[in-house]
Scaffold this active site. Structure first.
Site, mmCIF file in Angstrom:
data_model
loop_
_atom_site.group_PDB
_atom_site.id
_atom_site.type_symbol
_atom_site.label_atom_id
_atom_site.label_comp_id
_atom_site.label_asym_id
_atom_site.label_seq_id
_atom_site.Cartn_x
_atom_site.Cartn_y
_atom_site.Cartn_z
ATOM 1 N N CYS A 157 46.029 43.865 84.900
ATOM 2 C CA CYS A 157 46.139 42.334 84.878
ATOM 3 C C CYS A 157 47.574 41.715 84.797
ATOM 4 O O CYS A 157 47.995 40.845 84.984
ATOM 5 C CB CYS A 157 45.666 41.757 83.674
ATOM 6 S SG CYS A 157 43.647 42.169 83.480
ATOM 7 N N THR A 195 22.581 29.000 84.954
ATOM 8 C CA THR A 195 21.533 29.827 85.562
ATOM 9 C C THR A 195 21.990 31.279 85.619
ATOM 10 O O THR A 195 23.064 31.457 85.967
ATOM 11 C CB THR A 195 21.077 29.468 86.865
ATOM 12 O OG1 THR A 195 20.457 28.096 86.925
ATOM 13 C CG2 THR A 195 20.137 30.463 87.661
ATOM 14 N N ASN A 224 43.221 50.108 77.066
ATOM 15 C CA ASN A 224 43.257 50.276 78.444
ATOM 16 C C ASN A 224 44.020 50.874 79.005
ATOM 17 O O ASN A 224 44.099 51.392 80.063
ATOM 18 C CB ASN A 224 42.844 48.600 78.977
ATOM 19 C CG ASN A 224 43.638 47.690 78.513
ATOM 20 O OD1 ASN A 224 44.094 47.564 77.593
ATOM 21 N ND2 ASN A 224 44.249 46.929 79.720
ATOM 22 N N SER A 284 32.255 44.735 79.536
ATOM 23 C CA SER A 284 32.355 44.130 80.807
ATOM 24 C C SER A 284 31.975 45.239 81.896
ATOM 25 O O SER A 284 32.279 46.397 81.733
ATOM 26 C CB SER A 284 34.053 44.048 81.446
ATOM 27 O OG SER A 284 34.158 43.646 82.586
ATOM 28 N N HIS A 323 32.169 45.738 85.101
ATOM 29 C CA HIS A 323 32.885 46.399 86.361
ATOM 30 C C HIS A 323 33.826 47.388 85.718
ATOM 31 O O HIS A 323 34.335 48.229 86.595
ATOM 32 C CB HIS A 323 33.599 45.202 87.130
ATOM 33 C CG HIS A 323 35.003 44.919 86.407
ATOM 34 N ND1 HIS A 323 36.317 45.507 86.664
ATOM 35 C CD2 HIS A 323 35.424 43.871 85.175
ATOM 36 C CE1 HIS A 323 37.182 44.858 86.154
ATOM 37 N NE2 HIS A 323 36.786 44.236 85.265
ATOM 38 N N THR A 353 36.457 38.511 79.155
ATOM 39 C CA THR A 353 37.149 37.745 78.719
ATOM 40 C C THR A 353 36.438 36.259 78.212
ATOM 41 O O THR A 353 36.466 35.738 77.278
ATOM 42 C CB THR A 353 38.149 37.254 80.073
ATOM 43 O OG1 THR A 353 38.909 38.109 80.290
ATOM 44 C CG2 THR A 353 38.709 35.900 79.618
ATOM 45 N N GLN A 408 36.620 49.414 77.178
ATOM 46 C CA GLN A 408 36.663 50.916 77.748
ATOM 47 C C GLN A 408 35.801 51.863 76.976
ATOM 48 O O GLN A 408 35.999 53.101 77.288
ATOM 49 C CB GLN A 408 38.386 51.333 77.318
ATOM 50 C CG GLN A 408 39.200 50.328 78.310
ATOM 51 C CD GLN A 408 39.148 50.462 79.737
ATOM 52 O OE1 GLN A 408 38.732 51.490 80.108
ATOM 53 N NE2 GLN A 408 39.626 49.570 80.475
#
Length: 654
Positions: A338, A249, A161, A211, A213, A73, A191
Site C-alpha cells: 500500500c 447484494t 504485514n 481479507s 486476497h 479495510t 496475515q
C-alpha cells in the site's frame, strides 16, 4: 523466459484453482440472488450459508457475528465505527469509558486513519495514541499496562504485514484481564489466516477483520468477526442483507471463491503445515545468506510468521535489490504494498528502532502456504543467481574500448564518480551525503582509491563533511597545467586518457581529451557547461537542448514488426549490469546490448553518432524513456531512438 517466482504473498496472492472454479460456477450456473425465494436464489443462499459455516469452523467462531465484507479495510471501518458509536453513547450516559484510542505503532495505516476519520466524523473527541513496540516488533506490554486504565478502544494486529512479527495476543489479553479493563479490542487478523491457529471464541477479541486476497481468494472479499455481545453498528445500510449487518447484494462470486479457500483450510491437504512453512523459510533464509553474506534480517525468526522474511543488504538500496530480483523473475516488495510507491522509510521498522539505512532499504520476501519443494528449489536457485549477478563490476572499463574515463551516475540519488579503471582511482562529484557508505563499499569491492571529493553547488559544508568521512581532500594541490581551446590556462587531473579540468574563476568541471597540452573535444561538464555539451548536473543528466519532438515509443505488440522493418536496429538494455546478468530475455529472438543508465553520460557521444535505430528497454520503461529523452536533447532525430513502453514487465505479459 523463466516463469516468475512470486514471493510477495503478504501483498496479495494468486487465486486457488478451486476458488476460481467456485467463482465461475457462481457466475455461470448458481448466479441467483441469495435473497430470492425461487430455486436459483436458494442455490445461491446455500453457497452463502456453506461459506459462512466453513468460516466459523476455521476461525473457531461458533458464536458471534461473522459477516462478509469487501475486504479488511471495510472490516476495520465497521469495527471502528461500531466501537466509537458505543463509546459516544457511554460518554453521553455519563459512564466511564476512557479517553484513548490506542493502536500499535506498527499497525497497518488503515487502522489509525480509520480511527482519526470516525473520531472526527462522530465528534467523540478521543485522543489517538500509538502503543510503542520493542526492538523485536512486539507491543510494549509494560506501557500497555500503564495506558490501559485510560484506554477506550485498543487496536493491535495478529501479525505484521511488513516485518512478519507475530503479536503476543495472550500477553495483551492478560493485561486487559488483570486490569479489569472495559476497553474494546480489535485485532487485525489479515496475515494470520492459514498461517496461525485461530480460536476466536476462546479469546477476548471483540473485532477481527480478514481479507480473502491474502490467502488465495480474489480481491474484493473479506470477513469480519464480531464477538457475541460486542457493540455493532452497520457501516452499510439498505436492503438488509447479511441479516441487516451489511446491506447490498452479496458478492457471490467472491464469497463462493473465499468459501472454497476456507473449505480447503478446513479439510487439510491443500495447504502446507506450519512445520513445512518453517522449513521453507529456513531454506530461503539460507539462500539469502549465501547470496548476500552481509545481509541483516530485520525481525527475529522465533517470533515471526513462518512465511515472511524482512531484510536489508548493506551497500544496496531496496530499489536496487527489487530491480535485481525482478530481473531474475523473483517478485518481492519493499515494505507494505500500500505504501511501496511512496519511497519513504518503513514506519514499522522505525518503530522497532532499527537504523535509518535498514528502515529505508528493507526488502520483504513473503510466500503463502500453497507451495511445493520445486518452487522453493527454484527460488533458492534464483536467489543464488542474484548474488552472483550483484558481484558484476560496476566500475568497469568503458564499452567504447578507447581508454577514456569511466563516468558513473547514482541514478535516483545525487552524485557522480569519474574513474580510471586501469589505475583504480576515482573522483566523486556532487555526491549526496547519504551515499558515503555505499561509495565506501564500492571502493572496497572493486579495489578503487577515492582521490578527491568535489562539489559544484553552494553546499560546501556537506562536501567538507564528506571529505572528512573519506579522509580525502578536494582539488589536489599537485595537478597538471593545461590550456583550453581558447588559450585560457586551467588545471587538470588525468583520468584514463582524458583530463578532468578546473577553470580558474569559473564554476564546475569539464571532461575532455588532451592534445599537445590543450584540452579539446570536451564531452561532459559537471556544473556549468559550454554549448552543446552534456551536463552532469547534481540530480542527473541534462541535455543541452529542449526535446523538439515527442518521445519515440514502442509497445510490446509492435516490436516484432519494428524489427522486421529495421533488421539493423540495436537493442539496448539500460538496466544495471547486475540486472542484465540476473536475467535478460531474448526479445523476438534478438539479444540485447547492456548499457546501464548509470553509464549513459559516458557513452552519449557514441550513441549520438550511431546510424542504426536504437531501441532502449528496462524493467518498467522509466529508465529507457530517460535515455531517449537525453539523446533527443543532444539532437538525435525522431525515428532514431525508441523506448519500450512499460518495459519488460508488460512485454512479458503479452
Amino acid at each position: 523466459m523463466d516463469a516468475e517466482i512470486y514471493l510477495d504473498a503478504n501483498a496479495t496472492s494468486p487465486v486457488l484453482p478451486a476458488a476460481i472454479a467456485a467463482a465461475q460456477a457462481a457466475l455461470q450456473e448458481d448466479f441467483g440472488n441469495p435473497s430470492s425465494s425461487h430455486g436459483a436464489g436458494l442455490r445461491a443462499r446455500a453457497i452463502l450459508d456453506a461459506a459462512r459455516a466453513s468460516a466459523r469452523r476455521v476461525l473457531g467462531a461458533a458464536i458471534g457475528r461473522v459477516l462478509f465484507t469487501s475486504g479488511a479495510t471495510e472490516g476495520i471501518q465497521t469495527a471502528v465505527l461500531s466501537a466509537l458509536c458505543a463509546l459516544r453513547e457511554r460518554r453521553a450516559a455519563g459512564l466511564p469509558c476512557g479517553e484513548l484510542l490506542l493502536y500499535g505503532a506498527t499497525e497497518h495505516k488503515a487502522v489509525p486513519e480509520s480511527l482519526a476519520h470516525w473520531n472526527r466524523i462522530l465528534g467523540t473527541g478521543l485522543t489517538l495514541q500509538a502503543l510503542p513496540v520493542d526492538a523485536g516488533g512486539r507491543h510494549r506490554l509494560d506501557l500497555l499496562r500503564e495506558l490501559v486504565p485510560r484506554t477506550a478502544f485498543l487496536c493491535t494486529m495478529a501479525a505484521n504485514n511488513e516485518s512478519g512479527v507475530v503479536s503476543d495476543l495472550d500477553g495483551i489479553a492478560a493485561v486487559l484481564e488483570q486490569t479489569d479493563s472495559p476497553a474494546l479490542w480489535m485485532v487485525d487478523c489479515v496475515q494470520a489466516l492459514g498461517k496461525l491457529p485461530l480460536q476466536l471464541d476462546r479469546t477476548r477479541i471483540d473485532y477481527a477483520p480478514f481479507s480473502g486476497h491474502k490467502l488465495y481468494a480474489p480481491k474484493g472479499i473479506g470477513l469480519l468477526y464480531v464477538r457475541a455481545g460486542a457493540p455493532f453498528t452497520p457501516l452499510v445500510c439498505g436492503g438488509g442483507q447479511e441479516a441487516g449487518q451489511r446491506s447490498g447484494t452479496e458478492n457471490m462470486a467472491g464469497i463462493a471463491a473465499f468459501g472454497a479457500v476456507l473449505q480447503a483450510l478446513e479439510e487439510g491437504g491443500t495447504f502446507r503445515s506450519h512445520a513445512d512453512m518453517l522449513a521453507a523459510r529456513e531454506r530461503l533464509a539460507g539462500a539469502l545468506r549465501d547470496a548476500f553474506p552481509a545481509i541483516e534480517f530485520n525481525a527475529p525468526f522465533e517470533q515471526a510468521l513462518p512465511t515472511t522474511l524482512n531484510f536489508a543488504v548493506p551497500g544496496c538500496t531496496s530499489k536496487e535489490l527489487l530491480d535485481l530480483f525482478d530481473a531474475a523473475g523473483i517478485r518481492v516488495s519493499a515494505g507494505s504494498a500500500c505504501s511501496a510507491a511512496k519511497s519513504a522509510p518503513s514506519y514499522v521498522l522505525q518503530a522497532m528502532g532499527l537504523s535509518d539505512w535498514r528502515c529505508a532499504n528493507a526488502v520483504r520476501l513473503s510466500f503463502g502456504p500453497l507451495f511445493d519443494a520445486a518452487f522453493i528449489d527454484e527460488a533458492c536457485r534464483r536467489l543464488a543467481r542474484c548474488g552472483e549477478a550483484l558481484r558484476q563490476p560496476v566500475l568497469s572499463a568503458s564499452r567504447c574500448g578507447d581508454g577514456r574515463a569511466g563516468v558513473y551516475q547514482f541514478v535516483g540519488d545525487e552524485g557522480w564518480l569519474v574513474f580510471d579503471p586501469d589505475r583504480r582511482e576515482c573522483v566523486a562529484i556532487d555526491l549526496a551525503p547519504g551515499l558515503a557508505d555505499r561509495v565506501a563499499a564500492m571502493m572496497r569491492q572493486h579495489g578503487y582509491r577515492l582521490r578527491a571529493v568535489l562539489g559544484t553547488g553552494p553546499d560546501e559544508e556537506a562536501v567538507t563533511a564528506l571529505r572528512a568521512q573519506f579522509d580525502v581532500g578536494g582539488w589536489p594541490a599537485y595537478c597538471d597545467a593545461v590550456r583550453m581551446d581558447d588559450g585560457a590556462p586551467a588545471e587538470a587531473i588525468r583520468v584514463g586518457r582524458e583530463m578532468l579540468v578546473r577553470r580558474p574563476g569559473q564554476p564546475g568541471y569539464l571532461l575532455g581529451s588532451l592534445e599537445d597540452g590543450v584540452v579539446r573535444q570536451v564531452r561532459l561538464a559537471f556544473g556549468a557547461a559550454p554549448a552543446q555539451v552534456l551536463v552532469c548536473a547534481p540530480a542527473g543528466i541534462r541535455a543541452p537542448a529542449q526535446v523538439a519532438h515527442e518521445t519515440s515509443t514502442l509497445r510490446a505488440a509492435q516490436l516484432a514488426r519494428f524489427f522486421d522493418e529495421h533488421p539493423d536496429a540495436l537493442l539496448i538494455d539500460v538496466r544495471e549490469a547486475c540486472e542484465h546478468a540476473a536475467g535478460t530475455p531474448m526479445l523476438h529472438g534478438r539479444a540485447a546490448y547492456n548499457l546501464p543508465l548509470s553509464r549513459l553520460a559516458e557513452h552519449a557521444s557514441w550513441l549520438h553518432g550511431e546510424a542504426r535505430p536504437l531501441v532502449f528497454f528496462c524493467r518498467s520503461g522509466n529508465r529507457s524513456l530517460k535515455a531517449v529523452q537525453v539523446l533527443q536533447g543532444l539532437g538525435v532525430g525522431a525515428g532514431q531512438a525508441w523506448h519500450l513502453a512499460g518495459g519488460l514487465a508488460l512485454y512479458r505479459a503479452e
